[in-house]
Write a protein that holds these residues in place. Structure first.
Motif, short mmCIF file in Angstrom:
data_model
loop_
_atom_site.label_atom_id
_atom_site.label_comp_id
_atom_site.label_asym_id
_atom_site.label_seq_id
_atom_site.Cartn_x
_atom_site.Cartn_y
_atom_site.Cartn_z
N ARG A 149 0.84 -1.15 -0.08
CA ARG A 149 -0.07 -0.08 0.13
C ARG A 149 0.82 1.41 0.17
O ARG A 149 0.63 2.24 -0.81
N TYR A 200 2.35 1.72 -3.09
CA TYR A 200 1.41 2.07 -4.36
C TYR A 200 1.19 3.76 -4.27
O TYR A 200 1.20 4.28 -5.33
N SER A 217 3.97 5.39 -6.27
CA SER A 217 4.01 5.03 -7.84
C SER A 217 4.60 6.12 -8.92
O SER A 217 4.20 7.13 -8.65
N PRO A 239 2.26 0.34 -10.84
CA PRO A 239 1.48 -0.90 -10.55
C PRO A 239 1.43 -1.61 -11.92
O PRO A 239 1.40 -1.30 -12.87
N ASN A 252 -4.87 -3.25 -12.82
CA ASN A 252 -5.62 -2.08 -12.48
C ASN A 252 -6.56 -2.34 -11.07
O ASN A 252 -7.47 -1.44 -10.82
N ASN A 253 -6.55 -3.50 -10.65
CA ASN A 253 -7.47 -3.87 -9.59
C ASN A 253 -7.06 -2.98 -8.40
O ASN A 253 -6.11 -3.44 -7.62
N LEU A 254 -7.75 -2.07 -7.95
CA LEU A 254 -7.03 -1.28 -6.73
C LEU A 254 -7.24 -1.81 -5.45
O LEU A 254 -6.50 -1.57 -4.62
N LYS A 255 -8.03 -3.03 -5.45
CA LYS A 255 -8.03 -3.80 -4.04
C LYS A 255 -6.86 -4.39 -3.58
O LYS A 255 -6.44 -4.75 -2.49
N TYR A 287 -4.09 -3.04 -3.88
CA TYR A 287 -3.34 -2.11 -3.18
C TYR A 287 -3.73 -1.40 -2.05
O TYR A 287 -2.94 -0.43 -1.59
N GLU A 288 -4.84 -1.75 -1.68
CA GLU A 288 -5.40 -0.88 -0.50
C GLU A 288 -5.33 -1.53 0.66
O GLU A 288 -5.04 -2.80 0.73
#
Length: 509
Positions: free
Chosen positions: A188, A191, A194, A500, A503-506, A508-509
């Motif tokens: 996280r 990210y 980035s 990254p 594209n799946n933000l979950k 990196y959350e």
């Protein structure tokens, strides 16, 4: 060494007789007599030293060849900054075994698998003890931890607790959620950086030390207090590793130790006290928490699932004894040294080589996509399904070591070739059985934290390779120059830009 015992007894007798004699003269005062007495002792000491040197010259001691040094300091002025390179050059001149006087100490260096087997396996009891440096003694409670305790029953007990019980597969599996949580935090944070240059060494060190502190006392500290203590602990460990890596002339010329010319002992004691105070704070909080839980009717099954909880609850199956506070702190301290600098440095070397060889990095990331997938994050159980990633990290920690090995054993020893650990060589054993490849040592003193170090390094590297693309700023080329210390670090920081991969933000959350 016994030299002229009868002569020393006679000299001592003559000194005392002469002392009584001169006091009978009325014109000789007591201070003057004491001065004469001191001079006489000095003359006798010089005489005995001359006898010793004569005996050493006449004795037929079989020693291997080696370079000549200079009086008092030996070969110390010629070692240079990268001692391992000097050792390699001397091995090319004098062969796989040679002697080297450094200061007032005589060392014998070996550089062949056959001799390594002789020392580390066939005669390992003879060579089982270690000679701790002044910094090591200051940090290890006077050499009483598992790293420097003399070989014997106490060391065997400490080793069994540390390796077979504390780091059993069952315990390491139980601590995995703590490691996983810290890696997710690092992903996280990365990210959030980035597209901007980051210091890969700081990323690796922070990730590893956070995993270690979480495994130390993950079930003890409250969020705010825990963040502050963990930050202090990171700073203390970082300073300690720097101090430990400093060459200390007092280690080679012992009579200088009383002066602590470079301040190494003073600085190490200060850093060690800092770490010990943190240990005491956390242990006290855990004991207090345990006492409160004793009065409750129910207790969560996973409470105190960390190293500290294990150490506090431990009772020896043979003696029934619990661990003392000093022993608990020594165990925790050993993990600090064994798990932080080594793991984070290996991570940096691997990333540096991968950025110098982008085609190798691409193959490793393709393997991750195939095994882990684009819809999942890396888990530790993936590790043994990733031979190419494993090959990358197996060569990285041994990279400089390969360069000093016999070229007859390693083809292109200076070249980064993960393929040497794939295919027919994929089962190459690094647990001390293959003496041309011993990154963790061998024999009784093989690295006690091997299992934990392997897990943390593989998990950390594969996660960051899977989650991010890595590039150097402005097409710069990472250097591969080494800096000698407690671990063989890069001479300059490794700077890279992460972006990254998904594209799946979950993720990196």
């Amino acid at each position: 060494m016994h030299v002229g015992g009868d002569i020393m007894e006679q000299c001592a007798c003559y000194i005392y007789q002469f002392n009584d004699l001169i006091l009978h003269f009325s014109f000789i005062t007591i201070p003057f007599a004491m001065a004469i007495h001191t001079v006489l002792i000095a003359v006798v000491a010089i005489y005995l030293l001359l006898l010793l040197f004569k005996k050493l010259r006449s004795a037929k001691v079989k020693l291997p060849p080696g370079p000549y040094g200079v009086p008092l300091v030996g070969y110390l002025p010629f070692l240079g900054r990268n001692i391992h390179r000097t050792f390699m050059e001397l091995a090319n001149i004098y062969g796989p075994i040679y002697k080297l006087s450094i200061g007032q100490k005589l060392f014998v260096l070996i550089s062949s698998p056959a001799l390594a087997k002789e020392v580390l396996r066939d005669q390992d009891i003879t060579f089982a003890n270690r000679n701790p440096t002044i910094a090591a003694l200051a940090f290890s409670f006077g050499g009483k931890d598992i790293a420097f305790t003399p070989y014997g029953p106490e060391w065997r007990m400490l080793r069994r607790i540390f390796v077979q019980e504390m780091q059993s597969n069952g315990n390491l599996d139980a601590f995995y959620p703590l490691r996983r949580n810290e890696i997710k935090k690092s992903v996280r944070d990365m990210y959030g950086s980035s597209g901007t240059p980051v210091d890969v060494g700081l990323l690796a060190f922070a990730s590893v030390i956070n995993m270690i502190t979480s495994m130390f006392w993950g079930g003890t500290l409250q969020a705010d207090n825990g963040a502050a203590i963990n930050a202090q602990f990171r700073d203390a460990v970082s300073e300690l590793l720097v101090i430990w890596g400093k060459p200390n002339i007092s280690d080679f010329i012992p009579f200088l130790a009383m002066f602590d010319i470079q301040g190494v002992e003073r600085d190490m004691k200060r850093a060690s006290r800092w770490i010990e105070q943190i240990f005491d704070i956390v242990i006290d909080q855990r004991i207090q928490s345990n006492n409160l839980l004793k009065g409750q009717a129910t207790k969560k099954k996973d409470t105190n699932k960390d190293f500290l909880g294990f150490l506090l609850e431990f009772k020896d199956n043979v003696t029934g004894k619990s661990l003392s506070r000093a022993q608990m702190k020594a165990f925790l301290a050993d993990i600090v040294i064994g798990g932080t600098g080594t793991t984070s440095t290996a991570f940096v070397w691997t990333m540096a080589e991968l950025m110098l060889h982008p085609e190798v990095m691409r193959k490793a990331q393709d393997e991750l996509l195939e095994v882990v997938g684009a819809d999942n994050v890396v888990e530790e159980y993936h590790s043994h399904k990733l031979p190419r990633c494993e090959g990358d990290i197996e060569i990285a920690p041994a990279g400089p070591s390969l360069a000093t090995s016999d070229s007859q054993l390693w083809e292109n020893p200076n070249k980064f070739e993960p393929e040497r650990f794939l295919g027919d060589a994929k089962d190459l054993d690094f647990s001390g059985k293959e003496f041309h490849y011993i990154p963790f040592g061998s024999g009784r003193r093989i690295c006690a934290g091997l299992r934990l170090g392997e897990r943390m390094l593989m998990y950390t590297l594969s996660t960051f390779l899977h989650m991010f693309h890595w590039n150097v700023p402005d097409d710069q080329i990472p250097d591969t120059e080494e800096k000698f210390g407690i671990v063989l670090e890069k001479s300059t920081p490794l700077i890279a830009i992460p972006t990254p991969r998904f594209n799946n933000l979950k993720f990196y959350e």
